[in-house]
Design a protein around this motif. Structure first.
Motif, PDB file in Angstrom:
ATOM      1  N   GLY A 253       0.825  -1.210   0.000  1.00  0.00           N
ATOM      2  CA  GLY A 253       0.000   0.000   0.000  1.00  0.00           C
ATOM      3  C   GLY A 253       0.858   1.258   0.000  1.00  0.00           C
ATOM      4  O   GLY A 253       0.599   2.210  -0.725  1.00  0.00           O
ATOM      5  N   LEU A 256       2.326   1.931  -3.344  1.00  0.00           N
ATOM      6  CA  LEU A 256       1.352   2.543  -4.257  1.00  0.00           C
ATOM      7  C   LEU A 256       1.216   4.037  -3.973  1.00  0.00           C
ATOM      8  O   LEU A 256       1.073   4.838  -4.901  1.00  0.00           O
ATOM      9  N   MET A 270       3.160   1.890 -10.719  1.00  0.00           N
ATOM     10  CA  MET A 270       1.925   1.631  -9.972  1.00  0.00           C
ATOM     11  C   MET A 270       1.388   0.218 -10.183  1.00  0.00           C
ATOM     12  O   MET A 270       0.449  -0.182  -9.515  1.00  0.00           O
ATOM     13  N   TYR A 271       1.970  -0.544 -11.108  1.00  0.00           N
ATOM     14  CA  TYR A 271       1.344  -1.827 -11.424  1.00  0.00           C
ATOM     15  C   TYR A 271       1.727  -2.972 -10.475  1.00  0.00           C
ATOM     16  O   TYR A 271       0.862  -3.663  -9.956  1.00  0.00           O
ATOM     17  N   GLY A 274       0.071  -3.231  -6.943  1.00  0.00           N
ATOM     18  CA  GLY A 274      -1.368  -3.444  -7.090  1.00  0.00           C
ATOM     19  C   GLY A 274      -1.690  -4.870  -7.481  1.00  0.00           C
ATOM     20  O   GLY A 274      -2.592  -5.496  -6.917  1.00  0.00           O
ATOM     21  N   PHE A 275      -0.927  -5.399  -8.450  1.00  0.00           N
ATOM     22  CA  PHE A 275      -1.148  -6.782  -8.854  1.00  0.00           C
ATOM     23  C   PHE A 275      -0.869  -7.741  -7.706  1.00  0.00           C
ATOM     24  O   PHE A 275      -1.559  -8.741  -7.543  1.00  0.00           O
ATOM     25  N   ILE A 277      -1.317  -7.175  -4.526  1.00  0.00           N
ATOM     26  CA  ILE A 277      -2.469  -7.131  -3.616  1.00  0.00           C
ATOM     27  C   ILE A 277      -3.632  -7.904  -4.227  1.00  0.00           C
ATOM     28  O   ILE A 277      -4.254  -8.758  -3.585  1.00  0.00           O
ATOM     29  N   LEU A 278      -3.920  -7.609  -5.504  1.00  0.00           N
ATOM     30  CA  LEU A 278      -5.053  -8.248  -6.182  1.00  0.00           C
ATOM     31  C   LEU A 278      -4.904  -9.769  -6.193  1.00  0.00           C
ATOM     32  O   LEU A 278      -5.839 -10.498  -5.832  1.00  0.00           O
TER      33      LEU A 278
END
Lengths: 302, 318
Positions: A253, A256, A270-271, A274-275, A277-278
């Motif tokens: 987090g 990001l 930014m990728y 995020g990936f 976490i997803l």
């Protein structure tokens, strides 16, 4: 010699059941994974993630906090597979160290929820009456709070930091488990075999330990797995707001948040977090759904 | 209507204790503070006079329950204290910011409903097909995606690359409604994925259940056309599901708004509470938590009432 022999025979006799139990359980586990591709994929991913987190000090190509102002916001390259952040820190290394924080956070929050929620749920389900009535209203009240709002408020009071934030998140989750556990306890307590056990003079403690817990815990296992995903998302969100993991420690987090500040210069940054976490949230959810199907064959997969 | 009135009264009787306990939780947050709360609240370099002032403001020298009663009494009169930071009235601060959050949350709920409900119906009527599987997988993605990350990606794509929508900021709905909606579109969309996903799943499984039930089979056997079965019987029976699920989403939308408002620099109560928590402005933190929990409980009551008007069986059963 004879002593040893006797000992050996003795050992063999006492341990015979367990070797036959373990392989069959293992076999059943493997059979489950073979029949459920989703669960197999999720478990494999989570296993790799745990290894990456635990072995980060050995595997990570760089230190997560080493800055290099000569190489800030670098594009992915042979030296830095995922590039570098605004302080020249290696993104891949920070991602691996961040995994440790994410898993610790999810585990801590859900652990707190289990430690509070399960005993409370069993207790109020078991005793009933006005205690149940009062505690159930407390559960309703805590559940009425938007979870992140409650977590932010508790963290603000306790003091900012990852452990406090996740204690807060766990406190917010506890009522979900308590409610499930209460409902399950009521079902089990009303069943015939528990009546029979009471007839045979079983103590309360015996009833809870031998009959209620083993039968009521199944839906909790599913819920716990699904809550791990929610806790992970909460950690990422709180760390994004700088209420969770504190700089310079790595968190997905937090990464990001920094990437967002430099979005116009280095949008590629930014990728990866995020990936991460997803995918981790997806893995926990998939595992939870698969366990639900496994434990309750009447649930159809739709 | 008689049944509905009685149901409202009974729900109120249940909700009042919940409301009281919730306010107590908000009040009791102060006691989680390490050490003397008055010293913590006063900040790092506070004078002895300032600490005393805060002690008097909160009434820390009085018995616990008296403190709570005073605090609740003041809260009922819209007096939530003053910000330790800006010295503004907390209630004024919250009232000026609440419309931004409500706009985002309602907008997100509408976006979620207009996408989630049709997707759920489509998946249920095409059960087992590839389309159904695609929609179900999409719903799994929707619950797992971090809203604030989606928000960042939307800013990068729609605002910075394509220049279609503003990246950050907000306009008051009272000053310029059209501009306000224009500014709220990206953050509302970032917030809406959870609603879409949950509604898709719930509508799908509720509709499958209704369509598999006895009375639908009878209607089909009597020769009613599939479309008529779906539109006039299937959907009427899932209206309560949609309403209930949508009502429960408010809680989670306020939750996600705390983070998404930060991404889009929306001056709502979500960014207010996180900013205040970071700056140890505790009266504001308490105020926002109190207002939001009261809102959520109120919305739940409203949903129950609407449900019992839509479906008299609900009123009869409670």
């Amino acid at each position: 010699m004879t002593d040893l022999n006797a000992n050996g025979r003795n050992m063999a006799r006492t341990t015979t059941p367990s070797p036959s139990v373990t392989p069959s359980r293992l076999a059943a586990f493997l059979r489950w994974l073979r029949s459920d591709l989703r669960a197999a994929l999720a478990l494999t991913y989570l296993l790799i993630l745990v290894l990456a987190a635990v072995l980060a000090p050995l595997l990570a190509p760089y230190s997560p906090t080493d800055q290099n102002i000569m190489n800030m916001l670098a594009e992915p390259s042979a030296e830095h597979w995922l590039g570098t952040d605004d302080l020249g820190r290696d993104t891949l290394s920070r991602l691996m160290y961040g995994a440790g924080n994410a898993l610790y956070a999810a585990g801590l929050a859900v652990g707190v929820a289990v430690v509070i929620g399960v005993p409370v749920g069993v207790f109020i389900g078991f005793v009933g009456g006005w205690i149940d009535e009062v505690v159930s209203r407390v559960i309703d009240a805590v559940l009425a709070f938007p979870p992140i709002v409650l977590a932010v408020a508790i963290t603000g009071a306790l003091g900012i930091g990852l452990t406090n934030a996740m204690l807060a998140v766990g406190f917010g989750f506890a009522p979900y488990l308590a409610r499930t556990m209460r409902a399950q306890t009521l079902v089990v307590r009303g069943s015939l075999y528990v009546d029979a056990a009471v007839g045979f003079g079983a103590s309360r403690f015996h009833l809870i330990r031998k009959h209620i817990l083993p039968n009521a815990i199944q839906p909790v296992i599913v819920e716990v797995t699904l809550l791990l995903a929610v806790a992970l998302l909460a950690e990422a969100g709180l760390s994004f707001l700088s209420l969770g993991v504190q700089a310079p420690e790595a968190s997905w987090g937090g990464m990001l948040a920094r990437a967002y500040s430099y979005i116009e210069i280095a949008p590629a940054q930014m990728y990866a977090p995020g990936f991460a976490i997803l995918c981790t949230a997806l893995a926990f959810n998939a595992l939870g759904e698969s366990i639900r199907v496994l434990l309750d064959p009447t649930v159809k997969r739709h | 209507m008689h049944g509905v009135g009685r149901m409202v009264l009974r729900r109120l009787a249940q909700l009042i204790p919940v409301m009281i306990i919730a306010t107590f939780v908000v009040f009791a947050l102060v006691f989680l503070m390490p050490g003397d709360p008055a010293v913590t609240l006063a900040g790092e370099f506070a004078s002895e006079a300032r600490i005393e002032e805060i002690r008097a403001l909160y009434g820390f020298d009085q018995p616990f329950l008296v403190q709570y009663a005073n605090w609740l009494w003041n809260a009922l009169h819209m007096d939530l204290g003053r910000s330790l930071f800006s010295n503004e009235e907390v209630s004024t601060l919250i009232l000026s910011r609440l419309p931004h959050t409500v706009l985002l949350v309602v907008y997100a709920l509408i976006l979620g409903a207009v996408t989630g409900v049709p997707l759920g119906i489509l998946a249920a009527t095409r059960q087992g097909t590839r389309l159904d599987k695609a929609i179900t997988s999409f719903a799994s993605l929707g619950v797992a995606v971090p809203n604030f990350w989606l928000g960042i990606i939307l800013v990068s794509t729609f605002a910075l690359d394509w220049r279609l929508l503003p990246a950050t900021g907000a306009v008051s709905i009272f000053e310029d409604p059209l501009q306000a909606i224009y500014y709220a579109t990206l953050p509302a969309f970032a917030l809406s994925t959870n609603v879409t996903a949950v509604l898709t799943r719930q509508v799908r499984s509720a509709l499958l259940e209704v369509l598999g039930s006895q009375f639908i089979r009878t209607l089909r056997a009597k020769g009613l056309r599939p479309h008529a079965v779906l539109w006039s019987h299937g959907l009427r029976n899932i209206a309560a599901t949609i309403l209930t699920v949508a009502g429960l989403q408010f809680n989670l939308l306020f939750s996600s708004a705390v983070i998404v408002e930060s991404v889009y620099a929306v001056p709502g109560v979500g960014s207010l509470i996180s900013y205040s928590a970071l700056n140890k402005d505790f009266p504001v933190v308490q105020g926002v938590a109190l207002v939001l929990v009261v809102l959520v409980i109120g919305i739940n009551l409203l949903v129950d009432v609407l449900n019992s008007i839509l479906d008299p069986r609900v009123a009869a059963s409670t």
